[in-house]
Motif scaffolding. Structure first.
Motif, PDB file in Angstrom:
ATOM      1  N   ILE A  52      12.607  14.380 -92.575  1.00 50.03           N
ATOM      2  CA  ILE A  52      11.771  13.348 -91.962  1.00 50.03           C
ATOM      3  C   ILE A  52      12.361  11.960 -92.182  1.00 50.03           C
ATOM      4  N   ALA A  53      12.760  11.650 -93.397  1.00 48.27           N
ATOM      5  CA  ALA A  53      13.269  10.305 -93.703  1.00 48.27           C
ATOM      6  C   ALA A  53      14.553   9.976 -92.930  1.00 48.27           C
ATOM      7  N   PRO A  54      15.565  10.853 -92.885  1.00 49.95           N
ATOM      8  CA  PRO A  54      16.739  10.531 -92.067  1.00 49.95           C
ATOM      9  C   PRO A  54      16.429  10.431 -90.570  1.00 49.95           C
ATOM     10  N   ALA A  55      15.470  11.206 -90.078  1.00 50.53           N
ATOM     11  CA  ALA A  55      15.113  11.120 -88.661  1.00 50.53           C
ATOM     12  C   ALA A  55      14.527   9.748 -88.335  1.00 50.53           C
ATOM     13  N   ILE A  56      13.705   9.229 -89.218  1.00 53.13           N
ATOM     14  CA  ILE A  56      13.144   7.893 -89.012  1.00 53.13           C
ATOM     15  C   ILE A  56      14.256   6.839 -89.088  1.00 53.13           C
ATOM     16  N   GLY A  57      15.141   6.984 -90.055  1.00 52.89           N
ATOM     17  CA  GLY A  57      16.258   6.038 -90.178  1.00 52.89           C
ATOM     18  C   GLY A  57      17.186   6.072 -88.982  1.00 52.89           C
ATOM     19  N   GLU A  58      17.480   7.268 -88.488  1.00 49.05           N
ATOM     20  CA  GLU A  58      18.352   7.390 -87.320  1.00 49.05           C
ATOM     21  C   GLU A  58      17.702   6.790 -86.079  1.00 49.05           C
ATOM     22  N   SER A  59      16.402   6.998 -85.912  1.00 46.59           N
ATOM     23  CA  SER A  59      15.737   6.428 -84.736  1.00 46.59           C
ATOM     24  C   SER A  59      15.732   4.907 -84.798  1.00 46.59           C
ATOM     25  N   ASN A  60      15.545   4.347 -85.992  1.00 50.32           N
ATOM     26  CA  ASN A  60      15.607   2.889 -86.134  1.00 50.32           C
ATOM     27  C   ASN A  60      17.012   2.371 -85.842  1.00 50.32           C
ATOM     28  N   ALA A  61      18.031   3.070 -86.311  1.00 51.67           N
ATOM     29  CA  ALA A  61      19.411   2.638 -86.081  1.00 51.67           C
ATOM     30  C   ALA A  61      19.767   2.688 -84.601  1.00 51.67           C
ATOM     31  N   VAL A  62      19.364   3.744 -83.917  1.00 49.60           N
ATOM     32  CA  VAL A  62      19.659   3.860 -82.489  1.00 49.60           C
ATOM     33  C   VAL A  62      18.902   2.788 -81.705  1.00 49.60           C
ATOM     34  N   PHE A 114      27.843   5.207 -84.921  1.00 52.12           N
ATOM     35  CA  PHE A 114      28.170   6.598 -85.246  1.00 52.12           C
ATOM     36  C   PHE A 114      28.540   6.765 -86.712  1.00 52.12           C
ATOM     37  N   VAL A 115      29.207   5.786 -87.293  1.00 49.48           N
ATOM     38  CA  VAL A 115      29.512   5.849 -88.726  1.00 49.48           C
ATOM     39  C   VAL A 115      28.215   5.781 -89.531  1.00 49.48           C
ATOM     40  N   GLY A 116      27.319   4.894 -89.138  1.00 55.77           N
ATOM     41  CA  GLY A 116      26.031   4.783 -89.824  1.00 55.77           C
ATOM     42  C   GLY A 116      25.188   6.034 -89.681  1.00 55.77           C
ATOM     43  N   LEU A 117      25.182   6.623 -88.486  1.00 58.78           N
ATOM     44  CA  LEU A 117      24.421   7.857 -88.284  1.00 58.78           C
ATOM     45  C   LEU A 117      24.978   9.002 -89.124  1.00 58.78           C
ATOM     46  N   ALA A 118      26.291   9.055 -89.264  1.00 56.75           N
ATOM     47  CA  ALA A 118      26.887  10.101 -90.100  1.00 56.75           C
ATOM     48  C   ALA A 118      26.479   9.925 -91.559  1.00 56.75           C
ATOM     49  N   MET A 119      26.423   8.686 -92.011  1.00 62.14           N
ATOM     50  CA  MET A 119      26.018   8.450 -93.403  1.00 62.14           C
ATOM     51  C   MET A 119      24.543   8.758 -93.607  1.00 62.14           C
ATOM     52  N   ILE A 120      23.718   8.437 -92.617  1.00 58.67           N
ATOM     53  CA  ILE A 120      22.286   8.760 -92.719  1.00 58.67           C
ATOM     54  C   ILE A 120      22.089  10.269 -92.703  1.00 58.67           C
ATOM     55  N   GLU A 121      22.819  10.956 -91.854  1.00 55.82           N
ATOM     56  CA  GLU A 121      22.678  12.410 -91.733  1.00 55.82           C
ATOM     57  C   GLU A 121      23.160  13.130 -92.985  1.00 55.82           C
ATOM     58  N   SER A 122      24.071  12.508 -93.730  1.00 54.97           N
ATOM     59  CA  SER A 122      24.550  13.146 -94.961  1.00 54.97           C
ATOM     60  C   SER A 122      23.421  13.325 -95.967  1.00 54.97           C
ATOM     61  N   THR A 123      22.423  12.452 -95.935  1.00 60.33           N
ATOM     62  CA  THR A 123      21.263  12.617 -96.815  1.00 60.33           C
ATOM     63  C   THR A 123      20.518  13.911 -96.493  1.00 60.33           C
ATOM     64  N   ALA A 124      20.328  14.193 -95.221  1.00 63.63           N
ATOM     65  CA  ALA A 124      19.661  15.439 -94.823  1.00 63.63           C
ATOM     66  C   ALA A 124      20.497  16.652 -95.202  1.00 63.63           C
ATOM     67  N   ILE A 125      21.810  16.537 -95.088  1.00 60.14           N
ATOM     68  CA  ILE A 125      22.686  17.652 -95.454  1.00 60.14           C
ATOM     69  C   ILE A 125      22.627  17.906 -96.951  1.00 60.14           C
ATOM     70  N   TYR A 126      22.591  16.845 -97.754  1.00 62.24           N
ATOM     71  CA  TYR A 126      22.468  17.019 -99.205  1.00 62.24           C
ATOM     72  C   TYR A 126      21.153  17.695 -99.562  1.00 62.24           C
TER      73      TYR A 126
END
Length: 88
Positions: free
Chosen positions: A24-34, A56-68
């Motif tokens: 949930i948290a990375p999805a909110i962060g990604e939507s704000n970034a986009v 795209f670099v920022g989205l990859a870093m945000i998505e890494s939180t969900a992967i962890y």
């Protein structure tokens, strides 16, 4: 309740909570970034390549939180370190 059952039950519940919060948290962060990137591109169309690359670099870093969080939940489910405490 048996201790093995308690460890298993707690591991499954915490894996679910970890995946829930960790998605949930990375999805909110990604939507704000986009959203901000699209606003920036609308204001400065000449800089769209730079903004997109940075996005795209920022989205990859945000998505890494969900992967962890996903990796942590898989460890809790399949390679739980607390099972060794029961064996000894």
């Amino acid at each position: 309740m048996e201790s093995a059952t308690m460890i298993g039950m707690t591991s499954i519940i915490m894996a679910g909570v970890t995946l829930c919060i960790g998605s949930i948290a990375p999805a909110i962060g990604e939507s704000n970034a986009v959203t901000q990137a699209l606003k920036s591109i609308a204001q400065q169309p000449d800089e769209s390549n730079t903004i997109s690359r940075t996005l795209f670099v920022g989205l990859a870093m945000i998505e890494s939180t969900a992967i962890y969080c996903f990796v942590l939940s898989m460890i809790l489910l399949f390679a739980n370190p607390f099972w060794n405490a029961l064996v000894k």
